[in-house]
Design an enzyme around this catalytic site. Structure first.
Site, PDB file in Angstrom:
ATOM      1  N   HIS A  15       3.236 -12.479   8.111  1.00  0.00           N
ATOM      2  CA  HIS A  15       1.882 -12.626   7.562  1.00  0.00           C
ATOM      3  C   HIS A  15       1.577 -11.487   6.595  1.00  0.00           C
ATOM      4  O   HIS A  15       2.203 -10.433   6.611  1.00  0.00           O
ATOM      5  CB  HIS A  15       0.823 -12.634   8.672  1.00  0.00           C
ATOM      6  CG  HIS A  15       0.707 -11.342   9.423  1.00  0.00           C
ATOM      7  ND1 HIS A  15       1.603 -10.956  10.401  1.00  0.00           N
ATOM      8  CD2 HIS A  15      -0.202 -10.334   9.340  1.00  0.00           C
ATOM      9  CE1 HIS A  15       1.250  -9.781  10.882  1.00  0.00           C
ATOM     10  NE2 HIS A  15       0.171  -9.362  10.249  1.00  0.00           N
TER      11      HIS A  15
ATOM     12  N   ASP B 184      -1.985  -9.358   5.782  1.00  0.00           N
ATOM     13  CA  ASP B 184      -3.171  -9.162   6.619  1.00  0.00           C
ATOM     14  C   ASP B 184      -4.407  -9.865   6.064  1.00  0.00           C
ATOM     15  O   ASP B 184      -4.726  -9.756   4.868  1.00  0.00           O
ATOM     16  CB  ASP B 184      -3.464  -7.660   6.779  1.00  0.00           C
ATOM     17  CG  ASP B 184      -2.460  -7.001   7.712  1.00  0.00           C
ATOM     18  OD1 ASP B 184      -1.958  -7.679   8.631  1.00  0.00           O
ATOM     19  OD2 ASP B 184      -2.170  -5.801   7.511  1.00  0.00           O
TER      20      ASP B 184
ATOM     21  N   ARG C  33      -3.873   1.336  13.915  1.00  0.00           N
ATOM     22  CA  ARG C  33      -3.867   0.884  12.509  1.00  0.00           C
ATOM     23  C   ARG C  33      -5.194   1.170  11.829  1.00  0.00           C
ATOM     24  O   ARG C  33      -6.255   0.886  12.386  1.00  0.00           O
ATOM     25  CB  ARG C  33      -3.577  -0.611  12.455  1.00  0.00           C
ATOM     26  CG  ARG C  33      -3.280  -1.102  11.050  1.00  0.00           C
ATOM     27  CD  ARG C  33      -2.955  -2.568  11.036  1.00  0.00           C
ATOM     28  NE  ARG C  33      -4.145  -3.340  10.747  1.00  0.00           N
ATOM     29  CZ  ARG C  33      -4.189  -4.671  10.752  1.00  0.00           C
ATOM     30  NH1 ARG C  33      -3.103  -5.359  11.026  1.00  0.00           N
ATOM     31  NH2 ARG C  33      -5.293  -5.299  10.472  1.00  0.00           N
TER      32      ARG C  33
ATOM     33  N   HIS D   3       4.561  -8.770   6.559  1.00  0.00           N
ATOM     34  CA  HIS D   3       5.256  -8.062   7.633  1.00  0.00           C
ATOM     35  C   HIS D   3       5.301  -8.925   8.880  1.00  0.00           C
ATOM     36  O   HIS D   3       4.536  -9.887   9.015  1.00  0.00           O
ATOM     37  CB  HIS D   3       4.619  -6.692   7.892  1.00  0.00           C
ATOM     38  CG  HIS D   3       3.155  -6.722   8.160  1.00  0.00           C
ATOM     39  ND1 HIS D   3       2.207  -6.841   7.159  1.00  0.00           N
ATOM     40  CD2 HIS D   3       2.450  -6.679   9.312  1.00  0.00           C
ATOM     41  CE1 HIS D   3       1.004  -6.856   7.682  1.00  0.00           C
ATOM     42  NE2 HIS D   3       1.112  -6.773   8.998  1.00  0.00           N
TER      43      HIS D   3
HETATM   44  C1  SIN Z   1       0.243  -5.721  12.226  1.00  0.00           C
HETATM   45  O1  SIN Z   1      -0.542  -4.921  11.713  1.00  0.00           O
HETATM   46  O2  SIN Z   1       0.323  -6.878  11.850  1.00  0.00           O
HETATM   47  C2  SIN Z   1       1.140  -5.241  13.364  1.00  0.00           C
HETATM   48  C3  SIN Z   1       2.364  -4.575  12.886  1.00  0.00           C
HETATM   49  C4  SIN Z   1       3.180  -3.994  14.019  1.00  0.00           C
HETATM   50  O3  SIN Z   1       2.742  -4.059  15.182  1.00  0.00           O
HETATM   51  O4  SIN Z   1       4.249  -3.446  13.758  1.00  0.00           O
END
Ligand code: SIN
Length: 288
Positions: A110, A112, A279, A264
Protein backbone atom coordinates in the site's frame (compact mmCIF):
# COMPACT_ATOMS: atom_id res chain seq x y z
CA UNK A 1 33.12 20.28 -14.61
CA UNK A 2 35.07 17.07 -13.97
CA UNK A 3 33.09 14.01 -12.87
CA UNK A 4 35.00 13.89 -9.57
CA UNK A 5 34.13 17.53 -8.83
CA UNK A 6 30.50 16.95 -9.77
CA UNK A 7 30.34 13.93 -7.43
CA UNK A 8 31.99 15.82 -4.59
CA UNK A 9 29.43 18.62 -4.93
CA UNK A 10 26.55 16.14 -4.83
CA UNK A 11 27.85 14.11 -1.91
CA UNK A 12 26.33 15.09 1.41
CA UNK A 13 28.68 16.71 3.89
CA UNK A 14 26.70 15.75 6.99
CA UNK A 15 26.64 11.94 6.63
CA UNK A 16 27.59 8.94 4.51
CA UNK A 17 25.08 7.29 2.26
CA UNK A 18 24.98 3.81 0.72
CA UNK A 19 22.27 2.55 -1.64
CA UNK A 20 20.81 -0.77 -0.49
CA UNK A 21 19.27 -1.95 -3.78
CA UNK A 22 19.17 -1.05 -7.45
CA UNK A 23 15.60 0.25 -7.37
CA UNK A 24 15.38 2.42 -4.26
CA UNK A 25 16.52 2.77 -0.67
CA UNK A 26 19.72 4.04 0.92
CA UNK A 27 21.22 3.69 4.35
CA UNK A 28 22.55 6.85 5.98
CA UNK A 29 25.29 6.64 8.60
CA UNK A 30 27.39 9.06 10.62
CA UNK A 31 24.55 11.23 11.85
CA UNK A 32 22.83 11.33 15.24
CA UNK A 33 19.19 12.34 14.90
CA UNK A 34 19.00 13.36 18.56
CA UNK A 35 21.39 16.25 17.75
CA UNK A 36 20.10 19.70 16.89
CA UNK A 37 20.81 19.26 13.16
CA UNK A 38 21.81 22.19 10.98
CA UNK A 39 19.54 23.38 8.16
CA UNK A 40 22.22 22.12 5.78
CA UNK A 41 22.02 18.59 7.23
CA UNK A 42 18.21 18.62 7.03
CA UNK A 43 18.43 19.82 3.41
CA UNK A 44 20.81 16.98 2.61
CA UNK A 45 18.50 14.42 4.23
CA UNK A 46 15.59 15.78 2.19
CA UNK A 47 17.70 15.57 -0.97
CA UNK A 48 18.63 11.96 -0.13
CA UNK A 49 14.93 11.17 0.38
CA UNK A 50 14.03 12.62 -3.03
CA UNK A 51 16.85 10.69 -4.68
CA UNK A 52 16.46 7.31 -2.96
CA UNK A 53 12.70 7.44 -2.05
CA UNK A 54 13.26 5.69 1.27
CA UNK A 55 16.19 6.31 3.59
CA UNK A 56 17.27 4.24 6.56
CA UNK A 57 19.09 5.14 9.75
CA UNK A 58 20.47 2.72 12.35
CA UNK A 59 21.06 2.85 16.12
CA UNK A 60 19.09 6.03 16.75
CA UNK A 61 18.47 6.08 20.49
CA UNK A 62 15.86 8.83 20.41
CA UNK A 63 12.97 9.77 22.69
CA UNK A 64 9.45 10.44 21.37
CA UNK A 65 10.17 14.19 21.75
CA UNK A 66 13.31 13.86 19.63
CA UNK A 67 11.43 11.78 17.05
CA UNK A 68 8.79 14.54 16.85
CA UNK A 69 11.41 17.31 16.69
CA UNK A 70 13.20 15.56 13.82
CA UNK A 71 9.92 15.06 11.92
CA UNK A 72 8.93 18.74 12.35
CA UNK A 73 12.03 19.78 10.43
CA UNK A 74 10.41 18.31 7.29
CA UNK A 75 6.96 19.86 7.61
CA UNK A 76 3.66 19.66 9.40
CA UNK A 77 2.78 16.46 11.27
CA UNK A 78 -0.62 14.88 10.66
CA UNK A 79 -2.42 12.24 12.68
CA UNK A 80 -3.62 8.90 11.33
CA UNK A 81 -7.40 9.18 10.81
CA UNK A 82 -8.57 5.76 11.97
CA UNK A 83 -6.44 4.71 14.98
CA UNK A 84 -5.44 6.79 18.01
CA UNK A 85 -1.88 7.87 18.63
CA UNK A 86 0.06 7.24 21.85
CA UNK A 87 -1.70 8.61 24.92
CA UNK A 88 1.06 11.12 25.71
CA UNK A 89 2.04 11.72 22.09
CA UNK A 90 -1.09 11.71 19.88
CA UNK A 91 1.05 12.58 16.83
CA UNK A 92 2.87 9.24 17.13
CA UNK A 93 0.90 6.23 15.99
CA UNK A 94 1.97 2.91 17.54
CA UNK A 95 2.24 0.18 14.92
CA UNK A 96 2.01 -2.89 17.05
CA UNK A 97 1.53 -6.61 16.69
CA UNK A 98 1.26 -8.50 19.97
CA UNK A 99 2.35 -12.10 20.63
CA UNK A 100 -1.17 -13.56 20.35
CA UNK A 101 -2.21 -11.56 17.25
CA UNK A 102 -2.10 -13.05 13.77
CA UNK A 103 -2.51 -10.06 11.44
CA UNK A 104 -0.12 -7.12 11.24
CA UNK A 105 -1.12 -3.50 10.77
CA UNK A 106 -0.91 -2.47 7.11
CA UNK A 107 0.26 -5.96 6.18
CA UNK A 108 -0.20 -5.69 2.42
CA UNK A 109 1.26 -3.57 -0.36
CA UNK A 110 0.00 0.00 0.00
CA UNK A 111 0.76 3.67 -0.14
CA UNK A 112 -0.41 5.40 3.02
CA UNK A 113 -3.97 6.76 3.26
CA UNK A 114 -4.59 7.23 -0.47
CA UNK A 115 -8.25 7.61 0.55
CA UNK A 116 -7.52 11.15 1.85
CA UNK A 117 -7.91 14.17 -0.45
CA UNK A 118 -4.43 15.17 0.61
CA UNK A 119 -2.39 12.02 1.31
CA UNK A 120 0.85 12.30 3.30
CA UNK A 121 4.25 13.38 2.04
CA UNK A 122 5.85 10.56 3.97
CA UNK A 123 6.38 8.81 7.28
CA UNK A 124 9.22 8.38 9.73
CA UNK A 125 8.95 4.92 11.28
CA UNK A 126 11.11 4.03 14.30
CA UNK A 127 11.58 0.46 15.54
CA UNK A 128 11.14 0.08 19.31
CA UNK A 129 10.71 -3.67 19.89
CA UNK A 130 11.26 -6.47 17.39
CA UNK A 131 10.85 -10.21 17.04
CA UNK A 132 14.08 -12.28 17.16
CA UNK A 133 13.82 -12.72 13.38
CA UNK A 134 11.45 -11.49 10.68
CA UNK A 135 9.26 -8.40 10.58
CA UNK A 136 11.16 -6.81 7.67
CA UNK A 137 9.48 -4.20 5.49
CA UNK A 138 9.48 -4.16 1.68
CA UNK A 139 9.41 -0.92 -0.32
CA UNK A 140 8.69 -0.45 -4.04
CA UNK A 141 9.53 2.34 -6.49
CA UNK A 142 6.46 3.67 -8.32
CA UNK A 143 8.52 5.82 -10.74
CA UNK A 144 10.02 2.59 -12.08
CA UNK A 145 6.60 0.93 -12.09
CA UNK A 146 5.34 3.76 -14.32
CA UNK A 147 8.42 4.09 -16.54
CA UNK A 148 8.46 0.37 -17.40
CA UNK A 149 4.88 0.34 -18.73
CA UNK A 150 4.39 0.23 -22.51
CA UNK A 151 3.63 3.49 -24.33
CA UNK A 152 0.15 2.10 -25.02
CA UNK A 153 -0.57 1.48 -21.35
CA UNK A 154 0.85 4.92 -20.40
CA UNK A 155 -1.53 6.51 -22.91
CA UNK A 156 -4.47 4.51 -21.58
CA UNK A 157 -3.72 5.49 -17.96
CA UNK A 158 -2.94 9.17 -18.59
CA UNK A 159 -6.51 10.52 -18.30
CA UNK A 160 -7.70 8.03 -15.65
CA UNK A 161 -8.44 8.75 -12.00
CA UNK A 162 -8.51 6.07 -9.33
CA UNK A 163 -11.17 5.81 -6.63
CA UNK A 164 -9.46 5.05 -3.30
CA UNK A 165 -11.34 3.91 -0.19
CA UNK A 166 -10.42 3.24 3.43
CA UNK A 167 -12.55 0.12 3.82
CA UNK A 168 -11.56 -2.60 1.37
CA UNK A 169 -11.89 -5.95 3.22
CA UNK A 170 -8.15 -6.65 2.73
CA UNK A 171 -6.99 -3.50 4.45
CA UNK A 172 -9.75 -3.41 7.09
CA UNK A 173 -8.57 -6.82 8.29
CA UNK A 174 -5.04 -5.52 8.91
CA UNK A 175 -6.41 -2.84 11.25
CA UNK A 176 -8.78 -5.05 13.20
CA UNK A 177 -6.60 -5.56 16.32
CA UNK A 178 -5.74 -1.88 16.73
CA UNK A 179 -9.35 -0.79 16.16
CA UNK A 180 -10.49 -2.96 19.10
CA UNK A 181 -8.83 -0.71 21.65
CA UNK A 182 -7.71 2.37 19.74
CA UNK A 183 -10.41 3.28 17.19
CA UNK A 184 -10.44 6.97 16.42
CA UNK A 185 -13.39 7.09 14.01
CA UNK A 186 -16.86 5.50 14.12
CA UNK A 187 -16.76 1.87 12.89
CA UNK A 188 -18.81 2.69 9.79
CA UNK A 189 -16.51 5.54 8.70
CA UNK A 190 -15.59 5.27 5.03
CA UNK A 191 -13.09 7.74 3.62
CA UNK A 192 -12.90 8.11 -0.14
CA UNK A 193 -10.73 10.13 -2.49
CA UNK A 194 -10.25 10.17 -6.24
CA UNK A 195 -6.73 10.80 -7.53
CA UNK A 196 -4.89 10.65 -10.85
CA UNK A 197 -3.68 7.13 -11.61
CA UNK A 198 -0.37 8.66 -12.68
CA UNK A 199 0.73 11.50 -10.40
CA UNK A 200 3.54 13.97 -10.91
CA UNK A 201 5.85 14.37 -7.92
CA UNK A 202 5.66 18.02 -6.84
CA UNK A 203 9.40 18.23 -6.06
CA UNK A 204 11.10 15.99 -8.63
CA UNK A 205 8.59 16.51 -11.47
CA UNK A 206 8.73 12.76 -12.21
CA UNK A 207 5.65 10.63 -12.93
CA UNK A 208 4.71 7.80 -10.57
CA UNK A 209 2.03 5.12 -10.74
CA UNK A 210 -0.52 5.93 -8.03
CA UNK A 211 -2.85 2.96 -7.57
CA UNK A 212 -2.49 0.40 -4.81
CA UNK A 213 -3.92 -2.96 -3.83
CA UNK A 214 -5.08 -1.82 -0.39
CA UNK A 215 -7.18 1.17 -1.39
CA UNK A 216 -7.82 1.55 -5.15
CA UNK A 217 -11.09 -0.13 -6.12
CA UNK A 218 -11.92 1.24 -9.58
CA UNK A 219 -11.36 3.97 -12.13
CA UNK A 220 -13.65 6.99 -11.95
CA UNK A 221 -16.56 6.58 -14.37
CA UNK A 222 -16.11 2.80 -14.57
CA UNK A 223 -17.46 -0.10 -12.50
CA UNK A 224 -15.26 -2.28 -10.29
CA UNK A 225 -15.74 -5.20 -12.71
CA UNK A 226 -14.68 -3.05 -15.67
CA UNK A 227 -11.65 -1.67 -13.83
CA UNK A 228 -10.52 -4.95 -12.31
CA UNK A 229 -8.48 -6.48 -15.18
CA UNK A 230 -6.29 -3.40 -15.57
CA UNK A 231 -5.99 -2.79 -11.84
CA UNK A 232 -4.99 -6.42 -11.29
CA UNK A 233 -2.31 -6.11 -13.93
CA UNK A 234 -1.00 -2.89 -12.33
CA UNK A 235 -1.03 -4.35 -8.78
CA UNK A 236 1.12 -7.25 -9.96
CA UNK A 237 3.37 -5.16 -12.17
CA UNK A 238 4.12 -2.46 -9.58
CA UNK A 239 5.69 -4.84 -7.04
CA UNK A 240 8.02 -6.72 -9.37
CA UNK A 241 11.09 -7.74 -7.31
CA UNK A 242 13.38 -5.50 -9.37
CA UNK A 243 11.36 -2.44 -8.26
CA UNK A 244 11.80 -3.21 -4.55
CA UNK A 245 14.15 -3.18 -1.60
CA UNK A 246 13.87 -4.90 1.77
CA UNK A 247 14.81 -3.47 5.16
CA UNK A 248 15.70 -5.59 8.21
CA UNK A 249 15.06 -3.69 11.41
CA UNK A 250 16.86 -3.56 14.75
CA UNK A 251 15.73 -1.49 17.73
CA UNK A 252 16.60 2.14 16.94
CA UNK A 253 16.34 1.67 13.16
CA UNK A 254 14.39 4.30 11.26
CA UNK A 255 12.84 4.22 7.79
CA UNK A 256 11.83 7.57 6.31
CA UNK A 257 9.85 7.05 3.10
CA UNK A 258 8.47 9.43 0.52
CA UNK A 259 4.87 8.23 0.31
CA UNK A 260 4.27 9.88 -3.06
CA UNK A 261 6.38 7.61 -5.34
CA UNK A 262 6.56 4.48 -3.14
CA UNK A 263 4.58 1.66 -1.65
CA UNK A 264 5.50 -0.55 1.30
CA UNK A 265 4.54 -3.90 2.75
CA UNK A 266 5.49 -5.09 6.25
CA UNK A 267 6.04 -8.86 6.21
CA UNK A 268 3.97 -10.88 8.68
CA UNK A 269 6.42 -13.72 9.37
CA UNK A 270 6.90 -13.61 13.16
CA UNK A 271 3.89 -15.34 14.68
CA UNK A 272 4.06 -15.58 18.46
CA UNK A 273 6.35 -12.56 18.84
CA UNK A 274 5.79 -8.88 19.48
CA UNK A 275 6.76 -6.00 17.17
CA UNK A 276 6.37 -2.36 18.24
CA UNK A 277 7.06 0.59 15.95
CA UNK A 278 6.38 4.34 16.29
CA UNK A 279 5.26 6.22 13.18
CA UNK A 280 5.06 9.95 12.55
CA UNK A 281 3.41 11.11 9.34
CA UNK A 282 4.00 14.35 7.45
CA UNK A 283 1.38 16.41 5.62
CA UNK A 284 1.55 16.10 1.84
CA UNK A 285 -0.05 17.67 -1.20
CA UNK A 286 -3.04 16.94 -3.41
CA UNK A 287 -1.91 14.47 -6.09
CA UNK A 288 -1.81 16.01 -9.58
C1 SIN B 1 3.02 0.98 7.88
O1 SIN B 1 3.24 2.15 8.21
O2 SIN B 1 2.30 0.70 6.93
C2 SIN B 1 3.69 -0.14 8.67
C3 SIN B 1 5.06 -0.42 8.22
C4 SIN B 1 5.75 -1.45 9.10
O3 SIN B 1 5.16 -1.89 10.10
O4 SIN B 1 6.89 -1.80 8.80
Amino acid sequence: MSQALERAQLEPKSFSIRPVAGALGAEISGIDLSDDLSDEAIGEIRQALLEHLVIFFRDQDITPEQHLAFARRFGEIIQYPLVKGLEDYPDIIPIVKLEHETVNFGGLWHTDTAYLDVPPLGSILLARELPPAGGDTLFANMYLAYETLSDGMKELLAPLRGVNVSNTPKVTETRQERIKTGAKAAPDTILTATHPVVRTHPETGKKALYVNLAHTIRFEGMTEAESQPILEFLFEHQIRPEFTCRFSWAPGSIAFWDNRPTQHNPINDYQGYKRVMHRITLAGDKPR
